[in-house]
Write a protein that holds these residues in place. Structure first.
Motif, PDB file in Angstrom:
ATOM      1  N   ALA A  97      87.452  17.632   5.412  1.00 15.85           N
ATOM      2  CA  ALA A  97      86.610  18.824   5.371  1.00 15.85           C
ATOM      3  C   ALA A  97      87.433  20.016   5.829  1.00 15.85           C
ATOM      4  O   ALA A  97      88.191  19.926   6.783  1.00 15.85           O
ATOM      5  N   MET A  98      87.273  21.129   5.157  1.00 11.23           N
ATOM      6  CA  MET A  98      88.066  22.298   5.496  1.00 11.23           C
ATOM      7  C   MET A  98      87.349  23.155   6.532  1.00 11.23           C
ATOM      8  O   MET A  98      87.798  23.268   7.665  1.00 11.23           O
ATOM      9  N   VAL A  99      86.250  23.748   6.158  1.00 10.99           N
ATOM     10  CA  VAL A  99      85.540  24.682   7.032  1.00 10.99           C
ATOM     11  C   VAL A  99      84.841  23.951   8.169  1.00 10.99           C
ATOM     12  O   VAL A  99      84.894  24.385   9.315  1.00 10.99           O
ATOM     13  N   LYS A 100      84.204  22.831   7.886  1.00  5.97           N
ATOM     14  CA  LYS A 100      83.469  22.105   8.915  1.00  5.97           C
ATOM     15  C   LYS A 100      84.386  21.552  10.003  1.00  5.97           C
ATOM     16  O   LYS A 100      83.968  21.412  11.146  1.00  5.97           O
ATOM     17  N   LEU A 123      89.115  28.609  12.896  1.00  6.24           N
ATOM     18  CA  LEU A 123      90.292  28.971  12.102  1.00  6.24           C
ATOM     19  C   LEU A 123      89.864  29.645  10.795  1.00  6.24           C
ATOM     20  O   LEU A 123      90.497  30.604  10.351  1.00  6.24           O
ATOM     21  N   PHE A 124      88.783  29.158  10.198  1.00  6.77           N
ATOM     22  CA  PHE A 124      88.289  29.755   8.965  1.00  6.77           C
ATOM     23  C   PHE A 124      87.868  31.207   9.191  1.00  6.77           C
ATOM     24  O   PHE A 124      88.212  32.089   8.403  1.00  6.77           O
ATOM     25  N   VAL A 125      87.143  31.456  10.260  1.00  2.00           N
ATOM     26  CA  VAL A 125      86.708  32.828  10.569  1.00  2.00           C
ATOM     27  C   VAL A 125      87.920  33.718  10.833  1.00  2.00           C
ATOM     28  O   VAL A 125      87.971  34.868  10.362  1.00  2.00           O
ATOM     29  N   LEU A 126      88.912  33.215  11.551  1.00  2.00           N
ATOM     30  CA  LEU A 126      90.135  33.991  11.799  1.00  2.00           C
ATOM     31  C   LEU A 126      90.851  34.333  10.499  1.00  2.00           C
ATOM     32  O   LEU A 126      91.346  35.453  10.332  1.00  2.00           O
ATOM     33  N   LEU A 155      94.192  35.264   3.276  1.00  2.00           N
ATOM     34  CA  LEU A 155      93.982  34.635   1.975  1.00  2.00           C
ATOM     35  C   LEU A 155      95.081  33.614   1.685  1.00  2.00           C
ATOM     36  O   LEU A 155      94.809  32.522   1.186  1.00  2.00           O
ATOM     37  N   ALA A 156      96.308  33.963   2.009  1.00  2.00           N
ATOM     38  CA  ALA A 156      97.425  33.025   1.806  1.00  2.00           C
ATOM     39  C   ALA A 156      97.240  31.770   2.656  1.00  2.00           C
ATOM     40  O   ALA A 156      97.450  30.644   2.178  1.00  2.00           O
ATOM     41  N   ILE A 157      96.818  31.948   3.898  1.00  2.00           N
ATOM     42  CA  ILE A 157      96.578  30.799   4.784  1.00  2.00           C
ATOM     43  C   ILE A 157      95.451  29.933   4.235  1.00  2.00           C
ATOM     44  O   ILE A 157      95.553  28.702   4.219  1.00  2.00           O
TER      45      ILE A 157
END
Length: 122
Positions: free
Chosen positions: A10-13, A18-21, A33-35
């Motif tokens: 799972a990416m976001v979960k 890190l996703f919000v950053l 976007l690159a990350i």
């Protein structure tokens, strides 16, 4: 051949902070976007499959690294979940066949209890 469990991490979960950053970094030269693109490709390039009598962990987009274990050889499993992973239903599953170090580590997997139950039932 039936496959009762086929999942990518799972990416976001698994890492919501890190996703919000990354989202906050998008205005700065597209760094966020690159990350996010690299992170997405890493998640989709990793797959855990449990099929009739074996588990396979496959990593890699262009080159592949595959680890296959027979379910009958599994001695024990360990589920590791941080507080955030418990909230979002993800976790790390470690599979032991012999010795003290895990033979296979599936990090950030959705529904880790389901994976662990499948491995225990084999």
């Amino acid at each position: 051949m039936s496959e009762p469990y086929v999942q990518s991490p799972a990416m976001v979960k698994n890492r919501p902070i890190l996703f919000v950053l990354c989202l906050l970094l998008i205005p700065f030269f597209g760094l966020g976007l690159a990350i996010l693109v690299i992170w997405y490709l890493q998640c989709k390039a990793t797959v855990v499959r449990v099929s009739d009598g074996e588990i396979m962990l496959e990593k890699g987009l262009l080159s592949k690294d595959r680890t296959e274990l027979k379910l009958s050889n599994i001695r024990s499993t360990k589920l590791v979940q941080s507080f955030g992973q418990r909230i979002f239903g993800t976790g790390d599953v470690q599979v032991f066949t012999a010795g003290d170090s895990p033979e296979l580590v599936a990090s950030g997997m959705p529904k880790p209890q389901e994976l662990r139950q499948l491995l225990k039932g084999g």
